[in-house]
Design an enzyme around this catalytic site. Structure first.
Site, PDB file in Angstrom:
ATOM      1  N   LYS A   9      16.747-103.125 -23.221  1.00 33.03           N
ATOM      2  CA  LYS A   9      16.025-101.932 -23.949  1.00 33.03           C
ATOM      3  C   LYS A   9      16.212-102.529 -25.625  1.00 33.03           C
ATOM      4  O   LYS A   9      17.319-103.225 -25.615  1.00 33.03           O
ATOM      5  CB  LYS A   9      16.842-100.295 -24.519  1.00 33.03           C
ATOM      6  CG  LYS A   9      16.616 -99.603 -22.779  1.00 33.03           C
ATOM      7  CD  LYS A   9      17.319 -97.968 -23.307  1.00 33.03           C
ATOM      8  CE  LYS A   9      17.848 -97.576 -21.962  1.00 33.03           C
ATOM      9  NZ  LYS A   9      17.890 -96.527 -21.937  1.00 33.03           N
ATOM     10  N   ASN A 112      21.370 -96.599 -25.755  1.00 34.84           N
ATOM     11  CA  ASN A 112      22.434 -97.150 -24.868  1.00 34.84           C
ATOM     12  C   ASN A 112      22.531 -98.309 -23.700  1.00 34.84           C
ATOM     13  O   ASN A 112      22.993 -98.470 -22.814  1.00 34.84           O
ATOM     14  CB  ASN A 112      22.661 -96.182 -23.812  1.00 34.84           C
ATOM     15  CG  ASN A 112      21.366 -95.847 -22.735  1.00 34.84           C
ATOM     16  OD1 ASN A 112      20.346 -96.788 -22.862  1.00 34.84           O
ATOM     17  ND2 ASN A 112      21.330 -94.850 -22.034  1.00 34.84           N
ATOM     18  N   HIS A 115      18.698 -99.616 -18.599  1.00 37.23           N
ATOM     19  CA  HIS A 115      18.210 -98.563 -18.333  1.00 37.23           C
ATOM     20  C   HIS A 115      18.451 -99.606 -16.620  1.00 37.23           C
ATOM     21  O   HIS A 115      18.257-100.563 -16.029  1.00 37.23           O
ATOM     22  CB  HIS A 115      17.136 -98.632 -18.061  1.00 37.23           C
ATOM     23  CG  HIS A 115      16.335 -97.364 -16.605  1.00 37.23           C
ATOM     24  ND1 HIS A 115      15.905 -96.334 -17.126  1.00 37.23           N
ATOM     25  CD2 HIS A 115      15.339 -98.130 -15.895  1.00 37.23           C
ATOM     26  CE1 HIS A 115      15.931 -95.786 -15.830  1.00 37.23           C
ATOM     27  NE2 HIS A 115      15.475 -97.019 -14.985  1.00 37.23           N
ATOM     28  N   GLU A 126       9.253 -98.050 -10.935  1.00 39.85           N
ATOM     29  CA  GLU A 126       9.634 -98.650 -11.748  1.00 39.85           C
ATOM     30  C   GLU A 126       9.283 -99.903 -12.183  1.00 39.85           C
ATOM     31  O   GLU A 126       8.839-100.243 -13.264  1.00 39.85           O
ATOM     32  CB  GLU A 126      11.125 -98.703 -12.649  1.00 39.85           C
ATOM     33  CG  GLU A 126      11.578 -96.875 -12.883  1.00 39.85           C
ATOM     34  CD  GLU A 126      12.648 -96.407 -13.049  1.00 39.85           C
ATOM     35  OE1 GLU A 126      13.509 -97.646 -12.746  1.00 39.85           O
ATOM     36  OE2 GLU A 126      13.274 -95.725 -13.047  1.00 39.85           O
TER      37      GLU A 126
HETATM   38  P1  CMP Z   1      18.234 -94.569 -19.817  1.00 41.37           P
HETATM   39  O1  CMP Z   1      19.054 -94.635 -18.071  1.00 41.37           O
HETATM   40  O2  CMP Z   1      17.662 -95.468 -19.893  1.00 41.37           O
HETATM   41  O3  CMP Z   1      16.994 -93.134 -18.884  1.00 41.37           O
HETATM   42  C1  CMP Z   1      16.368 -92.382 -20.045  1.00 41.37           C
HETATM   43  C2  CMP Z   1      16.625 -92.431 -20.989  1.00 41.37           C
HETATM   44  O4  CMP Z   1      16.410 -91.687 -22.287  1.00 41.37           O
HETATM   45  C3  CMP Z   1      18.279 -92.189 -20.998  1.00 41.37           C
HETATM   46  O5  CMP Z   1      19.112 -93.760 -20.426  1.00 41.37           O
HETATM   47  C4  CMP Z   1      18.564 -92.302 -22.542  1.00 41.37           C
HETATM   48  O6  CMP Z   1      18.381 -93.536 -22.931  1.00 41.37           O
HETATM   49  C5  CMP Z   1      17.421 -91.553 -23.318  1.00 41.37           C
HETATM   50  N1  CMP Z   1      18.041 -90.669 -24.067  1.00 41.37           N
HETATM   51  C6  CMP Z   1      17.961 -90.007 -24.965  1.00 41.37           C
HETATM   52  N2  CMP Z   1      18.167 -89.111 -25.826  1.00 41.37           N
HETATM   53  C7  CMP Z   1      18.836 -88.798 -24.406  1.00 41.37           C
HETATM   54  C8  CMP Z   1      19.403 -87.079 -24.557  1.00 41.37           C
HETATM   55  N3  CMP Z   1      19.979 -86.446 -25.108  1.00 41.37           N
HETATM   56  N4  CMP Z   1      20.286 -87.566 -22.634  1.00 41.37           N
HETATM   57  C9  CMP Z   1      20.328 -88.537 -21.836  1.00 41.37           C
HETATM   58  N5  CMP Z   1      18.916 -89.537 -22.089  1.00 41.37           N
HETATM   59  C10 CMP Z   1      18.926 -89.391 -23.123  1.00 41.37           C
END
Ligand code: CMP
Length: 151
Positions: A9, A112, A115, A126
């Protein structure tokens, strides 16, 4: 053999972590079948995260994903989907184990870093948001016979 979709990301690119993250995939032996840098359109980001459309963080997530370049990959290995998600660690970096990518480098749930698809169906959906099939390489490496030796 199984394929998975991974997306570094914008925060991973902004923090200069592309090499360190891709190295983890490479040194573990995953075969990189496709890798592309792009700035996702809003339409791509909304399609990618369609399952989260009703979540309170959806619009912020789309804003983040479209804020700058990302790196999209297709990786292949036995049990690639579950093993890559183990390598990433928990979604919330505060809950991610040390040694995982998010455990070592992640900051907040929104930032984070990376993904990965959570099922074969997610992979199918995806990867098609970011790649056309002709961009996915199919090749063998001399090391594959021992990297991917059956357990
Ligand atoms: P990802 O694995 O990309 O899948 C969905 C994304 O939503 C997750 O990682 C996070 O980056 C994002 N996200 C943002 N806020 C939250 C939250 N409170 N709980 C879970 N995912 C979140």
């Amino acid at each position: 053999m199984e394929r998975t979709f991974v997306l570094l990301k914008p925060d991973a690119i902004q923090r200069g972590l592309v090499g360190r993250i891709v190295e983890r995939f490479d040194r573990r032996g995953y075969r990189i079948l496709a890798m592309k840098m792009l700035v996702p359109s809003r339409d791509q980001a909304e399609q990618h995260y369609a399952v989260h459309r009703e979540k309170f963080f959806f619009s912020e997530l789309v804003d983040h994903l479209t804020s700058g370049p990302v790196v999209a990959l297709v990786l292949e290995a036995p049990d690639a989907i579950v093993s890559i998600r183990n390598l990433l660690g928990a979604t919330r970096p505060s809950e991610a184990t040390g040694g995982t990518i998010r455990g070592d480098f992640g900051q907040t749930p929104m930032r984070n870093l990376v993904h990965a698809a959570d099922s074969v169906e997610s992979y199918e959906h995806e990867h098609s948001v970011y790649f056309v099939e002709s961009e996915i390489m199919d090749y063998q490496r001399p090391i594959d016979h021992w990297v991917f030796e059956p357990e």
